[in-house]
Design a protein around this motif. Structure first.
Motif, mmCIF file in Angstrom:
data_model
loop_
_atom_site.group_PDB
_atom_site.id
_atom_site.type_symbol
_atom_site.label_atom_id
_atom_site.label_comp_id
_atom_site.label_asym_id
_atom_site.label_seq_id
_atom_site.Cartn_x
_atom_site.Cartn_y
_atom_site.Cartn_z
ATOM 1 N N ASP A 1 -13.449 -9.887 -30.863
ATOM 2 C CA ASP A 1 -11.659 -10.552 -30.759
ATOM 3 C C ASP A 1 -11.680 -11.803 -31.358
ATOM 4 O OD1 ASP A 1 -12.476 -9.944 -27.909
ATOM 5 O OD2 ASP A 1 -13.362 -11.497 -26.828
ATOM 6 N N GLN B 1 -6.944 -9.510 -31.592
ATOM 7 C CA GLN B 1 -7.796 -8.435 -31.000
ATOM 8 C C GLN B 1 -8.371 -9.301 -29.792
ATOM 9 O OE1 GLN B 1 -8.475 -5.416 -30.658
ATOM 10 N NE2 GLN B 1 -7.770 -4.753 -32.537
ATOM 11 N N PRO B 2 -7.615 -9.268 -28.662
ATOM 12 C CA PRO B 2 -7.069 -8.064 -28.162
ATOM 13 C C PRO B 2 -5.651 -8.146 -28.808
ATOM 14 C CG PRO B 2 -7.224 -9.649 -25.939
ATOM 15 C CD PRO B 2 -8.131 -10.110 -27.418
ATOM 16 N N TYR C 1 -9.067 -2.022 -21.209
ATOM 17 C CA TYR C 1 -9.026 -1.907 -22.272
ATOM 18 C C TYR C 1 -9.653 -2.629 -23.403
ATOM 19 C CZ TYR C 1 -4.296 -2.880 -20.282
ATOM 20 O OH TYR C 1 -2.569 -2.523 -19.971
ATOM 21 N N ARG C 2 -11.374 -2.872 -22.202
ATOM 22 C CA ARG C 2 -12.583 -3.037 -23.441
ATOM 23 C C ARG C 2 -12.886 -1.712 -24.218
ATOM 24 N NH1 ARG C 2 -11.254 -7.951 -25.604
ATOM 25 N NH2 ARG C 2 -13.645 -8.012 -25.470
#
Length: 616
Positions: free
Chosen positions: A169, A496-497, A239-240
């Motif tokens: 992140d 990020q994201p 999304y991960r």
């Protein structure tokens, strides 16, 4: 930007040894200055690349930087890559670097060079794109010290070398950016690729997960078991979970000299593909192949869905990609053949991206009768039914898409199987509503538009609602083409994201459609409602959650196994964009995402159509 990934040379060629002795390749005379003046500090490529995404020497002038040329690009962003053959021990610092020459470089692979220039962080697509930057030297002065040297041995990018975690992140204090974070190439895939920026890398035989596109590039995966499916793709499921093994492949050899191979999803890129690791606007980390493997055809076939049975209603959606009369007849014929042969002539077909009668010519034309006529005639010529059709012409240049094109949704229906209930056809700005009629729900305008004055539909396609009758049962169908993902940051964004700014519009659009469906169900709880089209969002997205809010609708794609949930392939990710959703009364149905386009180099559209069969 890594060097510990780099194999230590077993022996140094004599010509390089002489250069090393002269201080030309060991960095002994390379210097960095902020003002272009003399400085005593020696500079090597790994000093320029540093241990984060941004060079510690960004903006500075460097002189006497040495290395071996590993790749030359004579088209597009012209320049060359060079690499230090004597790496340091830090896995976070790259030993390769791109030199932007702007004109055709006057170097060859294997040249030992000494380069002076300005260290620059170039952001492909511009700062507004959110992309990471490419560290490079600009305004270079290049001296060739010797030629014919061995290229540093390529780093093998494999399933074991690429971490399973995609990215850390970003730093909240830096607006979510990862730019200043120390690279951890053994922990995160993006850090691993960044640590190899500009380095000579290679992949062995790999599965193609993104077909060859018109720009002469394809995608492979170095992780054969990563979210794979039976047709060879890599499915995007959250999304991960970004599928870390994906890598774009381009060729350094101009297409005029060596045609780029045509490959479909599931094919194999065999042998060794080797060259510098680049970073570009549309694919992120890209292997710029000096040596390109051969494509092995695995025989992927276009799917054919079954024919609906007598009591089943077949409803389908198909984005036909900016279809208009200026397109060649071959496109109409190919799309029509797919409707008949691959979709088995559905009873109701919602088309997206039907353009007006003169295509992109921006002269005020908004009618699409000629576009639809050519399409329906082509369907008949292919052996299909004589489809009738309904639509609502838009206000000129008010619905987004290609300027002058006036794209819209259109209902085709087979009058031998289903009838359309015409109710005071609405215009572009008139909203259809829901009333009670004979104990059931009915539309005030059919065909009609849903809430066209809602700001959610500004510069976007308005939903088209229609009332159909099948074997005495009313079915409401709502055709959609939600706002595109344009403006979203890429998966390889420095934030990020990434920022998904386009989702705001689609969320509001989904809420408007959900509210309309609830209006129908409030009048008739047992109403059969089908919402379909190019939703431009994933089955796990906030958009889909808003569409299904209050259990007003169910996303039919979730009835499929996870490995089969896709209608589009983007950057090697097989993903959902096109959807069909159903009201609670439609309990039993058969849903099929019919894969005829997205996985293939030769496409009639970039989307796969969807078909739902049920008994109203």
């Amino acid at each position: 930007m890594t060097s510990s990934h780099l194999p230590k040379p077993a022996a140094v060629p004599a010509v390089i040894a002489l250069a090393l002795a002269a201080g030309l390749l060991a960095g002994g005379t390379a210097t960095a200055t902020a003002d272009g003046g003399a400085d005593a500090a020696p500079v090597r490529i790994h000093d320029i690349q540093g241990a984060t995404r941004i060079s510690p020497l960004n903006g500075q002038q460097v002189t006497g930087v040495t290395g071996i040329v590993t790749g030359v690009r004579t088209y597009g962003s012209r320049g060359f890559w060079f690499q230090d053959p004597s790496p340091d021990a830090d896995p976070a610092t790259s030993e390769g670097l791109f030199v932007f020459t702007s004109s055709v470089p006057k170097v060859a692979v294997g040249d030992a060079v000494e380069v002076s220039g300005t260290v620059t962080e170039y952001v492909p697509g511009g700062a507004g794109s959110g992309n990471q930057s490419l560290t490079q030297l600009t305004k270079p002065a290049v001296t060739v010290v010797s030629s014919g040297n061995a290229v540093p041995e390529a780093v093998a990018v494999t399933s074991r070398s690429v971490p399973d975690r995609y990215t850390p992140d970003g730093d909240p204090a830096a607006g979510g950016s990862v730019n200043a974070l120390p690279l951890r190439p053994r922990r995160y895939a993006l850090d691993y690729y960044e640590s190899l920026e500009g380095v000579n890398v290679k992949v062995g035989t790999s599965r193609v997960v993104g077909a060859t596109d018109p720009y002469h590039e394809l995608w492979v995966t170095v992780k054969p078991d990563e979210n794979d499916n039976r047709r060879g793709g890599t499915v995007y499921g959250s999304y991960r979970d970004q599928n870390t093994g994906r890598l774009q492949i381009q060729s350094l050899v101009p297409v005029a000299e060596q045609p780029f191979p045509k490959a479909n999803v599931g094919d194999r890129l065999t042998g060794t593909t080797e060259g510098p690791l680049d970073f570009n606007q549309f694919g992120g980390y890209t292997l710029a192949a000096r040596t390109l493997g051969a494509v092995q055809d695995r025989g992927l076939q276009r799917e054919v869905t079954r024919k609906q049975r007598t009591g089943e209603l077949a409803v389908a959606t198909y984005n036909v990609e900016n279809l208009d009369p200026t397109d060649p007849q071959e496109k109409f014929d190919a799309l029509a053949k797919a409707v008949v042969a691959n979709l088995s002539s559905p009873d109701i077909l919602a088309l997206e991206e039907i353009q007006d009668d003169n295509g992109a010519k921006n002269d005020g034309t908004v009618t699409a009768g000629e576009t639809v006529r050519r399409f329906t005639e082509a369907v008949k010529a292919a052996g299909g039914p004589a489809y009738d059709w309904r639509s609502v012409d838009p206000v000129d240049d008010a619905d987004g898409g290609e300027p002058g094109g006036n794209i819209r949704q259109v209902f085709l229906f087979n009058p031998a199987r289903v009838s359309f209930t015409d109710r005071g056809a609405g215009d572009a700005t008139t909203a259809t509503g829901v009333v009670r009629e004979r104990g059931g729900a009915a539309l005030t305008h059919s065909p009609g538009r849903i809430d066209p004055a809602n700001s959610a539909w500004e510069a976007s396609r308005k939903p088209l609602a229609g009332e159909f009758a099948f074997r005495g049962r009313t079915v409401f169908v709502i055709a959609n083409h939600f706002g595109s993902k344009g403006g979203d940051e890429s998966l390889v964004s420095h934030r990020q994201p990434p920022n998904r700014s386009s989702e705001v519009k689609r969320l509001a659009q989904a809420q408007a459609v959900n509210a309309f469906v609830k209006d129908v169900l409030a009048v008739q709880r047992s109403a059969d409602v089908v919402v379909l089209g190019d939703i431009n969002d994933f089955e796990f997205s906030a958009t889909t959650k808003a569409l299904t809010d209050g259990r007003a609708l169910r996303a039919a794609v979730t009835s499929l196994p996870r490995s089969e949930r896709y209608s589009y392939v983007y950057q090697g990710n097989s993903q959902v964009l096109d959807q069909i959703l159903t009201s609670p009364s439609i309990r039993d149905f058969d849903y099929d995402s019919v894969h005829i386009n997205a996985e293939f180099a030769a496409q009639d559209s970039d989307h796969d159509p969807q078909v739902l069969r049920f008994r109203p």
